[in-house]
Design an enzyme around this catalytic site. Structure first.
Site, PDB file in Angstrom:
ATOM      1  N   LYS A 162      71.720  50.886 104.681  1.00 44.81           N
ATOM      2  CA  LYS A 162      72.835  50.741 105.612  1.00 44.81           C
ATOM      3  C   LYS A 162      74.158  50.498 104.884  1.00 44.81           C
ATOM      4  CE  LYS A 162      69.904  49.189 109.407  1.00 44.81           C
ATOM      5  NZ  LYS A 162      69.869  50.531 109.997  1.00 44.81           N
ATOM      6  N   GLU A 252      67.471  53.434 114.242  1.00 46.09           N
ATOM      7  CA  GLU A 252      66.199  53.864 113.653  1.00 46.09           C
ATOM      8  C   GLU A 252      65.134  52.993 114.285  1.00 46.09           C
ATOM      9  OE1 GLU A 252      62.933  54.633 111.868  1.00 46.09           O
ATOM     10  OE2 GLU A 252      63.701  52.936 110.725  1.00 46.09           O
ATOM     11  N   CYS A 286      57.452  52.305 109.765  1.00 45.21           N
ATOM     12  CA  CYS A 286      57.802  52.896 111.058  1.00 45.21           C
ATOM     13  C   CYS A 286      57.337  54.341 111.189  1.00 45.21           C
ATOM     14  CB  CYS A 286      59.309  52.791 111.297  1.00 45.21           C
ATOM     15  SG  CYS A 286      60.306  53.494 109.974  1.00 45.21           S
ATOM     16  N   GLU A 464      69.889  58.243 108.873  1.00 44.37           N
ATOM     17  CA  GLU A 464      70.190  57.491 107.664  1.00 44.37           C
ATOM     18  C   GLU A 464      69.835  58.364 106.469  1.00 44.37           C
ATOM     19  OE1 GLU A 464      70.116  52.899 108.442  1.00 44.37           O
ATOM     20  OE2 GLU A 464      68.079  53.670 108.677  1.00 44.37           O
TER      21      GLU A 464
END
EC number: 1.2.1.8
Length: 490
Positions: A162, A252, A286, A464
């Protein structure tokens, strides 16, 4: 007695006391040890961080692109020099095996920062000719102050994913790590300051999402929120960001990703992929391929190969170099995963292995759950529909390609998908039909810095990593220049 001293907030290039006077504990999930008391930010602290970021961003954006690039590149060098130290801390906080954190978490985060550090001088506008006497040029300008809200599974990597594009584009970031794993984000703030990032350009606020996360999301001076976490929380963050000041968002979110193994696949390779896609990092990824579709003709052979590989998993103390499977990140999360396992049993999925908490000896002090494989699963089962975020594989049988694709897409999520086949035409045909933002053919899980990462449907908004992400941390200003006479109608 905590292992480390009380952790403060990081605002304006230094550690500061939280004004709330409140703290929370971060726990080693391998043994229940209290690692540290962590100060809880107040609304006043959020305001301090925002004002610090506003001032710091002006200094940062005024630097030349090459100056910013060199500073970020220096931070990369420090990250790599401190890799083992940071990995050891990440292992204590998350429960991940040291062999994993040393080779993945800091390494891949540093790669992303290096990638964006190199792209800083490439941020540029364009010139558009209109006619002989007039043209338009565009400028890509930083958004200003942005906020990152991290998840607990890859704490320092997510902080770098990030902050790297945000800082590369000339923004300042306020980062809120997960309450469960807050320690390495604070170390990253130290590293940015040591590298020469101006005070206030990267601040870290620790605390809950319900409080600190909400205050950041609502703040009118914050121009963008980048959030990683569950879908239900992401929806709330997105709604708050929009209603407060029409902030830009990157989300996300969750996944329930399908892995389709076609009849012609190399079953040894397919089993290797399936086990990695479900049990790496104890299943807390994830993008995990938790819905494994196998052709009916190959089911028995595939299951045998999966079980053979599960036997090779070395569950143990995360500090042990030989361990490749550690505890879950927290005791509450362990209870959640065990609840899903009981649901699978109750709904008559056939349990091939695992299915329980590991309590032998010292493991009884930790949040350990055995690698679990269910087969003969149905699409309507809870373990097939909902994200578990733990070491639970669901095997589903199909009869033809169209059926496999249809069932793979029958989910509210669309984060990742993969196929295993030796037929190149089939591989691309299937991938083009799968509704997922990240897809793999004959592999699984790699997310290099150059690769945009994000989901379809309720798995996220935006991306991202990759070139496209850098553009979303800037805004375009269009400027028309007239060199000739100005013709007024009045």
């Amino acid at each position: 007695m905590a292992r480390f001293e009380e952790q403060k907030l990081y605002i304006g290039g230094r550690y500061v006391e939280a004004s709330s006077g409140a703290t929370f504990e971060t726990i080693n999930p391998a043994n229940g040890e209290v690692l540290a008391k962590v100060q809880r930010a107040s609304r006043e602290d959020v305001e301090r961080a925002v004002q610090s970021a506003v001032e710091g961003q002006k200094v940062w954006a005024a630097m030349t692109a090459m100056q910013r690039s060199r500073i970020l590149r220096r931070a990369v060098d420090i990250l790599r020099e401190r890799n083992d130290e940071l990995a050891a801390l990440e292992t204590l906080d998350t429960g991940k095996p040291l062999a994993e954190t040393r080779s993945v978490d800091i390494v891949t985060g540093a790669d992303v920062l290096e990638y964006y550090a190199g792209l800083v001088p490439a941020i540029e506008g364009e010139q558009i000719p209109l006619r002989e006497t007039s043209f338009v040029y565009t400028r890509r300008e930083p958004l200003g102050v942005v906020a990152g809200i991290g998840a607990w599974n890859y704490p320092v990597q997510i902080a770098l994913w990030k902050s790297a594009p945000a800082l590369a584009a000339g923004n300042a970031m306020i980062f809120k790590p997960s309450e469960v794993t807050p320690l390495t984000a604070l170390k990253l703030a130290e590293i940015y300051t040591e590298a020469g990032v101006p005070d206030g350009v990267f601040n870290v606020l620790t605390g809950s999402g319900r409080e600190v996360g909400q205050w950041l999301t609502e703040h009118p001076l914050i121009e963008k929120i980048s959030f990683t976490g569950g879908t239900s929380t992401g929806k709330k963050v997105m709604a708050s960001a929009s209603s407060s000041s029409l902030k830009e968002v990157t989300m996300e979110l969750g996944g329930k990703s399908p892995l389709i193994i076609f009849p012609d696949a190399d079953l040894d390779r397919a089993a290797d992929i399936a086990v990695m896609a479900n049990f790496f990092s104890s299943g807390q990824v994830c993008t995990n391929g938790t819905r494994v579709f196998i052709h009916r003709s190959q089911q028995a052979r595939f299951e045998a190969k999966v079980l053979e590989r599960v036997q090779r998993i070395r569950l143990g103390d995360p500090q042990d170099e030989n361990t490749n499977f550690g505890p879950l990140v927290s005791f509450p999360h362990m209870e959640s995963v065990l609840g899903y396992i009981e649901s699978g049993k109750a709904q008559k999925a056939r349990l091939l292995c695992g299915g329980e908490r590991v309590t032998d000896g010292a493991f009884g002090k930790g949040a350990y759950v055995a690698p679990t494989v269910f087969t003969d699963c149905r699409d309507d089962m809870t373990i097939v529909r909902e994200e578990i975020f733990g070491p639970v594989m669901s095997i589903l049988v199909y009869d033809d390609e169209d059926e496999a694709i249809r069932r793979a897409n029958d989910t509210e999520y669309g984060l990742a998908a993969g196929v295993v086949t030796q037929d190149l035409a089939r591989a691309h045909r299937a991938i083009h039909r799968l509704e997922a933002g990240i897809c793999w053919i004959n592999t699984w899980g790699e997310s290099p810095a150059e690769m945009p990462v994000g989901g379809y449907k309720q798995s996220g908004v935006g991306r991202e990593n990759g070139l496209t992400t850098l553009a979303h941390y800037t805004r375009i200003k269009s400027v028309q220049v007239e060199l000739g006479d100005y013709a007024s109608v009045f």
